[in-house]
Scaffold this active site. Sequence first.
Site, short mmCIF file in Angstrom:
data_model
loop_
_atom_site.label_atom_id
_atom_site.label_comp_id
_atom_site.label_asym_id
_atom_site.label_seq_id
_atom_site.Cartn_x
_atom_site.Cartn_y
_atom_site.Cartn_z
N THR A 152 1.22 -0.98 -0.20
CA THR A 152 0.43 -0.15 0.00
C THR A 152 1.04 1.17 0.05
O THR A 152 2.26 1.04 0.98
CB THR A 152 -1.57 0.51 1.27
N HIS A 153 0.42 1.83 -0.71
CA HIS A 153 1.22 3.61 -0.88
C HIS A 153 3.06 3.04 -1.37
O HIS A 153 3.46 3.65 -1.32
CB HIS A 153 1.92 4.40 0.56
N LYS A 280 21.28 -1.91 -21.39
CA LYS A 280 20.19 -2.09 -21.21
C LYS A 280 18.96 -2.48 -21.79
O LYS A 280 18.82 -3.63 -22.87
CB LYS A 280 19.28 -0.31 -21.95
N ASN A 282 15.17 -2.42 -22.42
CA ASN A 282 14.05 -1.77 -21.79
C ASN A 282 12.25 -1.91 -22.20
O ASN A 282 11.97 -2.93 -23.07
CB ASN A 282 13.97 -0.15 -22.55
N GLU A 287 5.15 0.38 -21.86
CA GLU A 287 5.78 2.17 -21.70
C GLU A 287 4.77 2.13 -22.60
O GLU A 287 4.26 3.25 -22.09
CB GLU A 287 7.04 2.35 -22.30
N TYR A 314 -29.08 14.74 -37.06
CA TYR A 314 -28.76 14.95 -37.30
C TYR A 314 -27.38 16.04 -37.87
O TYR A 314 -28.22 16.99 -38.12
CB TYR A 314 -28.35 14.03 -38.62
N GLN A 319 -19.69 13.46 -38.24
CA GLN A 319 -18.38 12.84 -38.94
C GLN A 319 -17.55 12.80 -37.96
O GLN A 319 -16.68 11.99 -38.62
CB GLN A 319 -18.55 13.43 -39.77
N LYS A 322 -15.65 8.72 -36.44
CA LYS A 322 -15.57 8.07 -36.88
C LYS A 322 -13.75 7.86 -36.55
O LYS A 322 -13.62 6.71 -35.44
CB LYS A 322 -15.68 7.88 -38.20
N1 ARG Z 1 -19.67 10.42 -44.02
C1 ARG Z 1 -21.37 11.63 -43.01
C2 ARG Z 1 -21.01 11.20 -41.89
O1 ARG Z 1 -19.96 10.20 -40.98
C3 ARG Z 1 -22.64 10.73 -42.83
C4 ARG Z 1 -24.14 11.36 -42.94
C5 ARG Z 1 -23.76 12.91 -43.67
N2 ARG Z 1 -25.37 12.85 -44.38
C6 ARG Z 1 -25.04 14.18 -44.32
N3 ARG Z 1 -27.08 13.94 -44.45
N4 ARG Z 1 -24.28 14.91 -44.22
O2 ARG Z 1 -21.53 11.39 -40.61
#
Ligand code: ARG
Length: 459
Positions: A152-153, A280, A282, A287, A314, A319, A322
């Site tokens: 601990t610690h 060394k 490593n 890390e 939307y 976008q 992603k």
């Molecule tokens: N490439 C767009 C995205 O990833 C797809 C949807 C686009 N829709 C639009 N109304 N422009 O969000």
Amino acid sequence: MWAGRFKKELDSRVNDFNSSISFDSRMYRQDIRGSMAHAAMLARQGIITAEDANAIIAGLGGILEDLESGKLEFDHSAEDIHMFVEAELTARIGEPGKRLHTARSRNDQVALDIRLYLRDEIEEIEKLIIGLLEAIYDKAKEHTATIMPGYTHLQRAQPITLAHHILTYAQMFRRDIGRLDDAGRRMNISPLGSCALAGTTYPIDRESVAMELGMDGVAENSIDGVSDRDFAIELAAALSIIMVHLSRFAEEIILWSSSEFGFVTLDDAYSTGSSIMPQKKNPDIAELVRGKTGRVTGSLVTLLMVMKGLPLAYNKDMQEDKEAIFDAVDTVKICLELFTKMFATLTFNKEAMRRAASGGFIAATDCADYLVKKGVPFRDAYKVVGQLVAYCIEQGKTFEELTLEEYKSFHPGFGGDIYEAVDLENCVSRRKSSGGPAPESVVAQLESLKKFIDSRKQP
Ligand code: ARG
């Protein structure tokens, strides 16, 4: 695509800025699969003809095949994967291709694609975690009697076994699988049919499409169907927690592989040298895993900030979801894979652990408990043992090395059986409380882990 409304070509810099194909092309399988299911439904509902649907499905099949084989390459001037596939389809089959987007929008299309994509990734990540759990199981099984100091610690505290210590990580990773399961369940809902945001006037059948795609239901509200990214945030949160667990584990391995600890030796295939210092070795993998934790947590924050303050439904901001979630997924996968290999191949130095356990007065609590059993109140016993430890440090001695006379000079309650009481193996094996480090409690943990692993490996 929107030639009707616009009179000028898009500025090429704007096109690049707007385009997502460089990162959403990885969803091509999901995009095509979703479009096939959508086209089949349109025909079932009499919205397009069976001939058109067949042409669309065959055309999409050809595109999929050509993308897989490398015969067809992504057009990087396309706006996104959805536009690319649709344009390619129409180029290949003509008129019927232009009917595919009936009763659909890229808004519900992209929401579907990400869900399908991440659903598969969750399964992959869970498999990788099971692999790590197996490695932990094997090492733990080998070390149920390997004594080490529990900390601990970061100060030596009480004796435990190596098995008990590393099985802690098994608990963390089991909870991680639970969190991934939960995220996967909530994710597996079809937004298709939400269209742009307000559903459609066509007589679509959303449930059958969802079923065909192996989904558990449909989004109940069309606005929610296209504006929700909770599933990505939730997954990023689960991934961040996995990374925090890996990072703590990595930190211990880094520490333990130092000369100061010397508890582990990394396999040569999973450690690196220095360009200047010949001695060394490593722990780079550990890390990097620790470092990449910041990156995955960064993705979680990105997603939260992208969504914060977005009006319904939307918005193009979305976008940005992603790259963040894909990077988090990729990073967690590579970290799990390499961490598991590094962990499975390292060796634990039992003697170094044992030495550390002997040198740290970690039986002090047991020594006090010994006096308590002889009738001394705990607070008094605590003080006596404190004085004993100070004396040992002064004399450069361990508990085992003290003579009975020395013990007795601190308290008359000490007898010949004190040596057995402070023996580290005894200290551990007496801690049989459930969840404790005694070998029998650890065996129960091992059995539970084995059961869990087996239950997840059923086909
Ligand atoms: N490439 C767009 C995205 O990833 C797809 C949807 C686009 N829709 C639009 N109304 N422009 O969000």
